[in-house]
Design a protein around this motif. Structure first.
Motif, PDB file in Angstrom:
ATOM      1  N   PHE A   1       0.929  -1.318  -0.031  1.00 27.99           N
ATOM      2  CA  PHE A   1       0.332  -0.005   0.114  1.00 27.99           C
ATOM      3  C   PHE A   1       0.960   1.131  -0.089  1.00 27.99           C
ATOM      4  N   SER A   2       2.093   1.269   0.833  1.00 25.06           N
ATOM      5  CA  SER A   2       3.088   2.441   0.717  1.00 25.06           C
ATOM      6  C   SER A   2       3.527   2.726  -0.733  1.00 25.06           C
ATOM      7  N   LYS A   3       3.519   1.840  -1.491  1.00 26.95           N
ATOM      8  CA  LYS A   3       3.799   1.933  -3.014  1.00 26.95           C
ATOM      9  C   LYS A   3       2.613   2.398  -3.725  1.00 26.95           C
ATOM     10  N   LEU A   4       1.579   1.830  -3.459  1.00 29.81           N
ATOM     11  CA  LEU A   4       0.375   2.042  -4.399  1.00 29.81           C
ATOM     12  C   LEU A   4      -0.314   3.473  -4.030  1.00 29.81           C
ATOM     13  N   GLY A   5      -0.332   4.058  -2.848  1.00 23.57           N
ATOM     14  CA  GLY A   5      -0.873   5.056  -2.291  1.00 23.57           C
ATOM     15  C   GLY A   5      -0.021   6.338  -3.206  1.00 23.57           C
ATOM     16  N   PRO A   6       1.143   6.377  -3.030  1.00 24.89           N
ATOM     17  CA  PRO A   6       1.723   7.677  -3.933  1.00 24.89           C
ATOM     18  C   PRO A   6       1.631   7.363  -5.498  1.00 24.89           C
ATOM     19  N   ALA A   7       1.421   6.145  -5.878  1.00 25.35           N
ATOM     20  CA  ALA A   7       1.321   6.090  -7.289  1.00 25.35           C
ATOM     21  C   ALA A   7       0.175   6.595  -7.892  1.00 25.35           C
ATOM     22  N   LEU A   8      -0.960   6.339  -7.111  1.00 27.07           N
ATOM     23  CA  LEU A   8      -2.113   6.824  -7.574  1.00 27.07           C
ATOM     24  C   LEU A   8      -2.239   8.274  -7.305  1.00 27.07           C
ATOM     25  N   GLN A   9      -1.609   8.755  -6.429  1.00 24.55           N
ATOM     26  CA  GLN A   9      -1.622  10.121  -6.043  1.00 24.55           C
ATOM     27  C   GLN A   9      -0.897  10.979  -7.255  1.00 24.55           C
ATOM     28  N   SER A  10       0.243  10.386  -7.599  1.00 26.42           N
ATOM     29  CA  SER A  10       1.056  10.829  -8.812  1.00 26.42           C
ATOM     30  C   SER A  10       0.154  10.740  -9.989  1.00 26.42           C
ATOM     31  N   THR A  11      -0.387  10.013 -10.212  1.00 20.94           N
ATOM     32  CA  THR A  11      -1.262   9.593 -11.420  1.00 20.94           C
ATOM     33  C   THR A  11      -2.207  10.801 -11.426  1.00 20.94           C
ATOM     34  N   THR A  12      -3.066  10.763 -10.332  1.00 21.07           N
ATOM     35  CA  THR A  12      -4.112  12.005 -10.224  1.00 21.07           C
ATOM     36  C   THR A  12      -3.584  13.417 -10.553  1.00 21.07           C
ATOM     37  N   ALA A  13      -2.357  13.810  -9.910  1.00 18.22           N
ATOM     38  CA  ALA A  13      -1.752  15.029 -10.155  1.00 18.22           C
ATOM     39  C   ALA A  13      -1.290  15.060 -11.596  1.00 18.22           C
ATOM     40  N   PHE A  14      -0.781  13.947 -12.154  1.00 15.02           N
ATOM     41  CA  PHE A  14      -0.280  13.914 -13.638  1.00 15.02           C
ATOM     42  C   PHE A  14      -1.579  14.287 -14.483  1.00 15.02           C
ATOM     43  N   LEU A  15      -2.584  13.547 -14.270  1.00 16.96           N
ATOM     44  CA  LEU A  15      -3.775  13.844 -15.099  1.00 16.96           C
ATOM     45  C   LEU A  15      -4.224  15.281 -15.154  1.00 16.96           C
ATOM     46  N   LYS A  16      -4.209  15.878 -13.862  1.00 13.42           N
ATOM     47  CA  LYS A  16      -4.657  17.175 -13.784  1.00 13.42           C
ATOM     48  C   LYS A  16      -3.781  18.208 -14.785  1.00 13.42           C
ATOM     49  N   ARG A  17      -2.349  17.576 -14.793  1.00 11.33           N
ATOM     50  CA  ARG A  17      -1.481  18.446 -15.463  1.00 11.33           C
ATOM     51  C   ARG A  17      -1.776  18.297 -17.080  1.00 11.33           C
ATOM     52  N   LYS A  18      -1.910  16.980 -17.407  1.00 13.35           N
ATOM     53  CA  LYS A  18      -2.166  16.704 -18.725  1.00 13.35           C
ATOM     54  C   LYS A  18      -3.394  17.340 -19.401  1.00 13.35           C
ATOM     55  N   GLN A  19      -4.596  17.310 -18.565  1.00 12.36           N
ATOM     56  CA  GLN A  19      -5.660  18.164 -18.820  1.00 12.36           C
ATOM     57  C   GLN A  19      -5.417  19.523 -18.949  1.00 12.36           C
ATOM     58  N   ASN A  20      -4.571  20.198 -18.424  1.00 15.63           N
ATOM     59  CA  ASN A  20      -4.364  21.655 -18.212  1.00 15.63           C
ATOM     60  C   ASN A  20      -3.495  21.851 -19.724  1.00 15.63           C
ATOM     61  N   ALA A  21      -2.754  21.096 -19.954  1.00 14.64           N
ATOM     62  CA  ALA A  21      -1.941  21.145 -21.104  1.00 14.64           C
ATOM     63  C   ALA A  21      -2.542  21.155 -22.578  1.00 14.64           C
ATOM     64  N   THR A  22      -2.382  22.307 -23.008  1.00 13.52           N
ATOM     65  CA  THR A  22      -3.076  22.621 -24.375  1.00 13.52           C
ATOM     66  C   THR A  22      -2.318  22.796 -25.588  1.00 13.52           C
ATOM     67  N   ALA A  23      -1.001  23.025 -25.575  1.00 15.92           N
ATOM     68  CA  ALA A  23       0.188  23.133 -26.673  1.00 15.92           C
ATOM     69  C   ALA A  23       0.614  21.600 -26.655  1.00 15.92           C
ATOM     70  N   ALA A  24       0.735  21.627 -27.950  1.00 18.88           N
ATOM     71  CA  ALA A  24       1.573  20.259 -28.414  1.00 18.88           C
ATOM     72  C   ALA A  24       2.849  19.773 -27.679  1.00 18.88           C
ATOM     73  N   LEU A  25       3.644  20.959 -27.413  1.00 13.26           N
ATOM     74  CA  LEU A  25       4.848  20.829 -27.031  1.00 13.26           C
ATOM     75  C   LEU A  25       4.953  20.444 -25.391  1.00 13.26           C
ATOM     76  N   ALA A  26       3.645  21.037 -24.590  1.00 17.43           N
ATOM     77  CA  ALA A  26       3.599  20.667 -23.415  1.00 17.43           C
ATOM     78  C   ALA A  26       3.197  19.347 -23.204  1.00 17.43           C
ATOM     79  N   LYS A  27       2.075  18.737 -24.020  1.00 10.13           N
ATOM     80  CA  LYS A  27       1.683  17.477 -24.084  1.00 10.13           C
ATOM     81  C   LYS A  27       2.828  16.519 -24.464  1.00 10.13           C
ATOM     82  N   ALA A  28       3.759  16.716 -25.133  1.00  8.42           N
ATOM     83  CA  ALA A  28       4.774  15.908 -25.655  1.00  8.42           C
ATOM     84  C   ALA A  28       5.756  15.837 -24.348  1.00  8.42           C
TER      85      ALA A  28
END
Length: 186
Positions: free
Chosen positions: A85-112
């Motif tokens: 669980f100590s590995k799973l929790g941070p991985a899920l949190q990192s994924t949630t934070a990443f998905l927010k950043r990915k959603q806010n990335a509008t330029a092709a360079l930012a997405k790349a």
């Protein structure tokens, strides 16, 4: 509480064969189906509920414990599960934070620029998913031993089954969270 095992004509054991369970459900469903002569919609619904209960191992074990009148209690997570669980929790949190950043990335360079992190997260989640699957498989493989203990009259097996049921429930929840995170990365 109705007995899902007897409703489907199956033995009251933890380690049910999936094919036997499905065959018992199909046979019971055919005879109770409302479109059949003598069929009954309420009985058909009870049969379907029994099948759903027995199909998932954690639900089956919970039902078996209820039939044995084992009172519910909190089961603490052991060290190995806490480590996972100590590995799973941070991985899920990192994924949630990443998905927010990915959603806010509008330029092709930012997405790349996010592609490498996305691949790392995907690999991490896939590895965790494989570990969860392996651990769950190991737990499920132990079910026949519990049945043997119970049939020999060892009632301490019920307390051990309660712990196993809780662990299976944790693994099921964690597996669903990993699947959901991986789908988000698609």
């Amino acid at each position: 509480m109705s007995n899902a095992f007897s409703l489907l004509g199956l033995p009251r054991i933890a380690a049910l064969d999936d094919d036997a369970l499905q065959q018992a459900w199909l046979a019971a469903s055919r005879s109770a189906h409302p479109d059949q002569p003598g069929g009954d919609a309420i009985r058909a619904a009870e049969i379907n509920t029994a099948y759903e209960t027995l199909q998932a191992p954690e639900k089956r074990l919970k039902h078996l414990l209820e039939l044995h009148s084992v009172p519910w209690r909190t089961v603490p997570i052991n060290e190995a599960m806490m480590s996972l669980f100590s590995k799973l929790g941070p991985a899920l949190q990192s994924t949630t934070a990443f998905l927010k950043r990915k959603q806010n990335a509008t330029a092709a360079l930012a997405k790349a620029l996010l592609a490498q992190e996305e691949m790392r997260l995907r690999e991490q989640l896939e590895d965790l998913g494989a570990t969860l699957d392996a651990e769950r498989t190991t737990l499920l493989a132990s079910l026949p031993a519990y049945d043997a203990r119970l049939s020999a009259g060892d009632m301490t097996a019920l307390a051990d089954l309660q712990i196993l049921q809780a662990h299976l429930a944790y693994f099921g929840k964690w597996q669903a969270q990993v699947r959901e995170a991986l789908l988000g990365l698609m």
